[in-house]
Design an enzyme around this catalytic site. Structure first.
Site, short mmCIF file in Angstrom:
data_model
loop_
_atom_site.label_atom_id
_atom_site.label_comp_id
_atom_site.label_asym_id
_atom_site.label_seq_id
_atom_site.Cartn_x
_atom_site.Cartn_y
_atom_site.Cartn_z
N LYS A 157 0.96 -0.77 -0.06
CA LYS A 157 -0.20 0.12 -0.18
C LYS A 157 0.92 1.16 0.02
O LYS A 157 2.08 1.07 0.78
CB LYS A 157 -1.10 -0.06 1.33
CG LYS A 157 -1.85 0.99 1.61
CD LYS A 157 -2.68 1.03 2.59
CE LYS A 157 -3.45 2.29 3.18
NZ LYS A 157 -4.76 2.24 3.66
N SER A 192 -8.98 2.70 3.24
CA SER A 192 -8.22 3.58 1.89
C SER A 192 -7.66 2.53 1.77
O SER A 192 -6.41 3.27 0.29
CB SER A 192 -7.57 4.59 3.43
OG SER A 192 -6.94 3.86 3.99
N SER A 204 -9.95 0.64 7.53
CA SER A 204 -9.48 1.16 6.53
C SER A 204 -9.23 -0.96 5.69
O SER A 204 -8.31 -0.35 4.58
CB SER A 204 -8.54 1.39 6.13
OG SER A 204 -8.67 3.45 5.85
#
Length: 471
Positions: free
Chosen positions: A73, A149, A173
């Site tokens: 990520k 996210s 997230s």
């Protein structure tokens, strides 16, 4: 080779150890999959394929995940010399100076890192639609959001690009993208995974690093790899009595489980698919021999949580902007930011130290009031996402309040667990009439990921998860 990509990470590692495939061949298959399908999905925002292949050739074959491809990520999870954008135009041209501790552990475990995945700017949204890179689309239906996210990581795993990808969870997230993309998403306990050396406790400890996976055993084994406090960390999570991977298949015993289909504060309108998902999971747990009854922590109904949580987040966004300014050599102006972070940054810059500490003190009390419920229960079952799957473009750019709108509803069941620091796991147990995944989450007492893995593995064995987006 496509069949190998359909295996989970442990399955791929076993294929390498048996000599059925080399680390380079496995990396090449994952790269081909990314090149074939990411044009439509937009999950991978930075590719390091050539260097990854060179690293695959040098991997230690006795490592537990030797040659298994993965993606990082692009928020946290810094990797030395690689671009670091956090979904923001303010970080154009910036690269990480060193590996994060968790990235070092991934590399030592033998993972081949192929690149970095899309995230909303600074991770402050429940959908992955940054201006800097464009939206990540849900592999189950390209019109829909993959969540946020960690939406880029979730979409990549759901589409079969990699078996696991890294993530983080500051308000939901990991669990929200897991729900949207039909994955297993384990948010670890506070302090379980070090955020060092560049950070101590992101978002005052609300944020926890973890991974998105397709199987419970991968969730356990990969957390074993990255878990552990490092010297200088502000705190660590309680140690497990044995590796988490050994909890897969272990008898969880007869558990006391409460469940909620609606939010106790009454601000979240009931969604039919969420009610069906939770009641279905409650029925399954009861059939497995657990004591299941409606109800949850009374503290969830308290006024004030959303405002105090939002105050802490705004303060940390403002502080992050100061860090970025020092990093790049010039201050960050608010007009460089997306609307959501412009509002949060401005609010954080106006906040005084007394107001910030007052909110942290309130959260401290909330954490204790929440924890008391686990004195008489083992697990809490709730929706992973407080709204039905939603389409790209549905979230207004200025929806930053945790007291109104889609954002409030979406994180109503997740953000309180970030504030308490407890572990929670999202499991893909329901589909809408249109075939979109809907997850449910189980929450345990602080430090009890072992219990979550035992019961999640029990559920997975009874009702195996389907991952149809990989086709």
């Amino acid at each position: 080779m496509h069949d190998l990509l359909g295996l989970d990470a442990l399955g791929q590692a076993q294929a390498v150890s048996k000599g059925e495939v080399s680390p380079r061949e496995l990396a090449e298959a994952a790269i081909a999959r990314i090149e074939a399908c990411d044009g439509a999905i937009n999950a991978v925002v930075h590719r390091r394929f050539e260097r990854a292949l060179e690293e695959a050739d040098k991997v230690e074959l006795d490592a537990p995940f030797a040659g298994v491809p993965t993606l990082l990520k692009d928020l946290g999870w810094g990797m030395a010399g690689e671009p670091y954008r956090a979904g923001s135009r303010t970080l154009d041209g910036i690269s990480a100076e060193r590996d994060g501790y968790a990235v070092t552990r991934l590399r030592r475990a033998g993972f081949t890192i192929l690149g970095r995945t899309n995230t909303p700017e600074f991770g402050t949204a429940i959908t992955t639609e940054p201006v800097a890179f464009g939206p990540t689309r849900n592999p189950y239906d390209l019109r829909y959001s993959s969540g946020g996210s960690s939406g880029g990581s979730a979409a990549a795993v759901a589409a079969g690009m990699v078996a696991v990808a890294t993530a983080s969870d500051g308000g939901g997230s990991i669990r929200i993208p897991a729900s949207m993309c039909g994955l297993v998403g384990l948010k670890p306990s506070r302090g379980r995974v070090s955020s060092g050396p560049s950070a101590g406790e992101p978002w005052a400890g609300f944020s926890a690093a973890g991974l998105l996976c397709r199987t419970v055993r991968d969730s356990a084994a990969t957390l074993d790899v990255v878990a552990g406090a490092m010297p200088g960390d502000p705190y660590g999570a309680p140690a497990w009595r044995r590796p988490l991977a050994e909890e897969v298949g272990a008898d969880p015993g007869r558990l006391r489980i409460g469940f909620l289909t609606g939010h106790p504060d009454g601000t979240v309108p009931p969604e039919a698919d969420l009610v069906t998902a939770v009641t279905g999971a409650a029925g399954l747990l009861a059939a497995l021999g657990h004591d299941v009854e409606p109800g949850g922590p009374p503290a969830l109904a308290e006024d004030g949580f959303a405002a105090h949580f939002g105050t802490v987040v705004a303060a940390h966004v403002a502080a992050d902007l100061e860090d970025i300014g020092r990093w790049r050599g010039r201050p960050v102006e608010l007009d460089e930011l997306e609307t959501r972070n412009r509002i949060l940054g401005a609010a954080g810059r106006e906040l005084g130290a007394v107001g910030y500490l007052a909110s942290r003190d309130w959260i401290d009390g909330f954490r204790r009031r929440m924890a008391a419920w686990w004195n008489s229960h083992d697990l809490l079952l709730m929706p992973s996402l407080g709204v039905a799957p939603f389409r790209l473009g549905e979230l207004p750019a200025d929806d930053v309040s945790l007291s109104r709108g889609l954002t409030n509803q979406a994180v109503a069941f997740t953000s309180p667990i970030n504030a308490t620091g407890q572990p929670a796991i999202s499991l893909p147990l329901h589909r809408t009439a249109d075939g979109l995944p809907v997850g449910v989450q189980l929450v345990a007492a602080a430090g009890r990921e072992d219990l979550l893995i035992r019961v999640a593995a029990q559920i997975e064995e009874e009702r195996p998860f389907r991952h149809t987006a990989m086709r």
